[in-house]
Design a protein around this motif. Structure first.
Motif, PDB file in Angstrom:
ATOM      1  N   UNK A   1       0.811  -1.212   0.000  1.00  0.00           N
ATOM      2  CA  UNK A   1       0.000   0.000   0.000  1.00  0.00           C
ATOM      3  C   UNK A   1       0.844   1.262   0.000  1.00  0.00           C
ATOM      4  N   UNK A   2       1.833   1.330   0.880  1.00  0.00           N
ATOM      5  CA  UNK A   2       2.607   2.558   1.071  1.00  0.00           C
ATOM      6  C   UNK A   2       4.080   2.439   0.715  1.00  0.00           C
ATOM      7  N   UNK A   3       4.549   1.253   0.375  1.00  0.00           N
ATOM      8  CA  UNK A   3       5.997   1.076   0.241  1.00  0.00           C
ATOM      9  C   UNK A   3       6.597   1.091   1.638  1.00  0.00           C
ATOM     10  N   UNK A   4       7.670   1.840   1.820  1.00  0.00           N
ATOM     11  CA  UNK A   4       8.264   1.967   3.152  1.00  0.00           C
ATOM     12  C   UNK A   4       7.389   2.865   4.028  1.00  0.00           C
ATOM     13  N   UNK A   5       7.029   2.376   5.201  1.00  0.00           N
ATOM     14  CA  UNK A   5       6.239   3.159   6.156  1.00  0.00           C
ATOM     15  C   UNK A   5       7.188   3.911   7.077  1.00  0.00           C
ATOM     16  N   UNK A   6       7.300   5.207   6.842  1.00  0.00           N
ATOM     17  CA  UNK A   6       8.290   6.040   7.536  1.00  0.00           C
ATOM     18  C   UNK A   6       7.600   7.163   8.308  1.00  0.00           C
TER      19      UNK A   6
END
Length: 500
Positions: free
Chosen positions: A190-195
């Motif tokens: 969904x978001x790629x890396x969640x940062x």
């Protein structure tokens, strides 16, 4: 996490009616953790300096790429850096003065080095800190990490612990080490890396389950409560003691060190439940153990077996309660005779339920906080019903859930939708009624609509399917429809928009 408790009439009223046998079949055991191999592994050697309020550590991560992409860099959350300035410091319930009642001092992590470990030695890697408060660590790999392969990293770091009554901080006798080490960020479709940043609202954490070995060195007069099982204890000649803990399929690893702890324990269904409490709080320390045992027993029966060998209920300086795998913080104020037993009992029950919802079944606590908090809040009602009778449970539900939702909806503090990111909330006034009470109301309505047995069958199937994995709102809705055999689109509309 359990929010600040409202002053409610005593729900117990000295009721000692114990519910009868469970009507439904006992839940199936959770999968044996050694059957799951696709996890990262953290091996941490840490030493706590209680005089300087510092911690030094070497963290070795055997990182597993469980996504179908090649990774050229890896990201880690460095949550302690959020405590560096007043502007970024997270403090619960919009109460800075209570969190920093000794005055503000910075807390932070210093990354000393990052290396890659190969069979032929170690190689320094480039790394960068970014994000609000420098809470994101980016590590550039010297070669791409292919899907379903591993890389070994070594991160050497040092912590300055702030004088904060928070997840990360120290008090008169205690050191709370929650969210204290660099932990791998989640990569999802969904978001790629969640940062995400460290929000002051809610529990802004999102992590994959991993295996741990953590060695903690402290002065010998300090007792340590930690996630994981104590497997080794070594007394050193310099007056220090090294304790080694191991745990499998943990989403995090936390510990509390205190030189004023007393410890009692009781075994239930093969699980060692431990109560760590201040020596002067013996009566409430015994109560905390009692309700930790009762909670583990009940939730194991109705949700699925508790999968870890130990569970620790820990009195410490904190505003309310906070869940970590196999360990929970409970506010020391709830152990005092100025409080009734109710806040202690309810907080222990709530945080214990989080062992299933956040711990066993993971979720994105930034974008879908309701998935763990609503289940934990509703579990309070289930516990009271099963322990003190349906009427007492209904009274508690009406006061703590229905009345709160009605007040928040009528005053337009909340709009009734439960799936929201932390960035969409103004403060705890709209966050609490939404992700705790409104979500719990939805679960209760689902139970009323489908019946008790079907509802619990759904929850058990949900836990079984997503144990040690990450679940989404869409995943939960799908399990509801698959198990019940019903199209529940219309049911979920008042609570959930655009389920995916």
């Amino acid at each position: 996490m359990k929010p600040k408790l409202k002053l409610l009439p005593l729900f117990l009223v000295l009721v000692f009616v114990v519910s009868g046998c469970l009507s439904q079949k006992e839940a199936a055991p959770v999968l044996q953790m050694d059957e799951i191999e696709a996890r990262s592994y953290y091996n941490i050697e840490a030493e706590l300096n209680v005089d300087e309020k510092t911690l030094t550590a070497v963290e070795e991560i055997n990182y597993y790429n469980n996504d179908n992409i090649e990774m050229k860099e890896l990201y880690f959350h460095v949550y302690p850096n959020a405590f560096k300035t007043k502007e970024t410091a997270p403090f619960l319930f919009d109460d800075f003065d209570n969190a920093y009642k000794r005055g503000f001092e910075s807390g932070y992590a210093e990354i000393i080095s990052v290396k890659k470990k190969n069979t032929d030695g170690e190689k320094l890697l480039k790394y960068f800190l970014s994000g609000e408060g420098d809470t994101i660590l980016k590590i550039e790999l010297d070669s791409s990490l292919k899907p379903y392969e591993r890389v070994k990293l070594i991160i050497e770091f040092a912590l300055k612990i702030p004088p904060a009554g928070e997840r990360f901080g120290y008090g008169d006798n205690n050191f709370n080490l929650g969210n204290w080490y660099p932990v791998a960020a989640v990569y999802d479709q969904k978001d790629g890396w969640n940062l995400d940043k460290y929000y002051a609202i809610g529990d802004p954490f999102y992590s994959d389950a991993a295996d741990y070995r953590v060695a903690i060195k402290t002065p010998e007069e300090y007792i340590v409560a930690a996630s994981g099982k104590l497997v080794e204890e070594i007394k050193e000649e310099n007056g220090k003691i090294k304790r080694v803990y191991e745990g499998k399929a943990l989403r995090d690893f936390a510990f509390v060190a205190n030189n004023n702890f007393a410890v009692i324990e009781e075994e239930v269904d093969g699980v060692k439940v431990m109560s760590y409490y201040y020596k002067e709080d013996k009566v409430r320390g015994e109560e905390a153990l009692e309700y930790g045992v009762k909670s583990i027993r009940l939730f194991s029966q109705i949700y699925g077996k508790y999968p870890y060998p130990v569970y620790s209920v820990v009195e410490t300086e904190f505003p309310s309660g906070m869940e970590y795998p196999a360990l929970v913080y409970i506010s020391d104020k709830y152990y005092k005779p100025t409080y009734s037993s109710d806040p202690l009992i309810i907080t222990v029950v709530h945080e214990t339920a989080h062992q299933w919802f956040y711990g066993i079944v993971g979720n994105d606590q930034v974008d879908e906080a309701w998935l763990d908090e609503s289940f934990a809040a509703f579990s309070e009602t289930i516990f009271i019903e099963r322990t003190y009778g349906k009427k007492t449970g209904r009274d508690y539900y009406t006061r703590s859930i229905e009345n709160s939702v009605e007040e928040a909806m009528s005053s337009q503090v909340i709009d009734g939708k439960v799936v929201k990111s932390l960035s969409e909330f103004q403060n705890w006034d709209d966050y609490g009624p939404t992700v705790y009470e409104r979500g719990a109301q939805m679960l209760n309505k689902l139970r009323e609509t489908l019946g008790e047995d079907m509802f619990l069958e759904i929850v058990r199937a949900y836990v079984e399917k997503y144990k040690f994995k990450i679940a989404t709102t869409g995943d939960f809705v799908k399990v509801c429809e698959e198990v019940s055999g019903k199209d529940l689109t219309e049911f979920f509309k008042p609570w959930i928009s655009n389920v995916q």
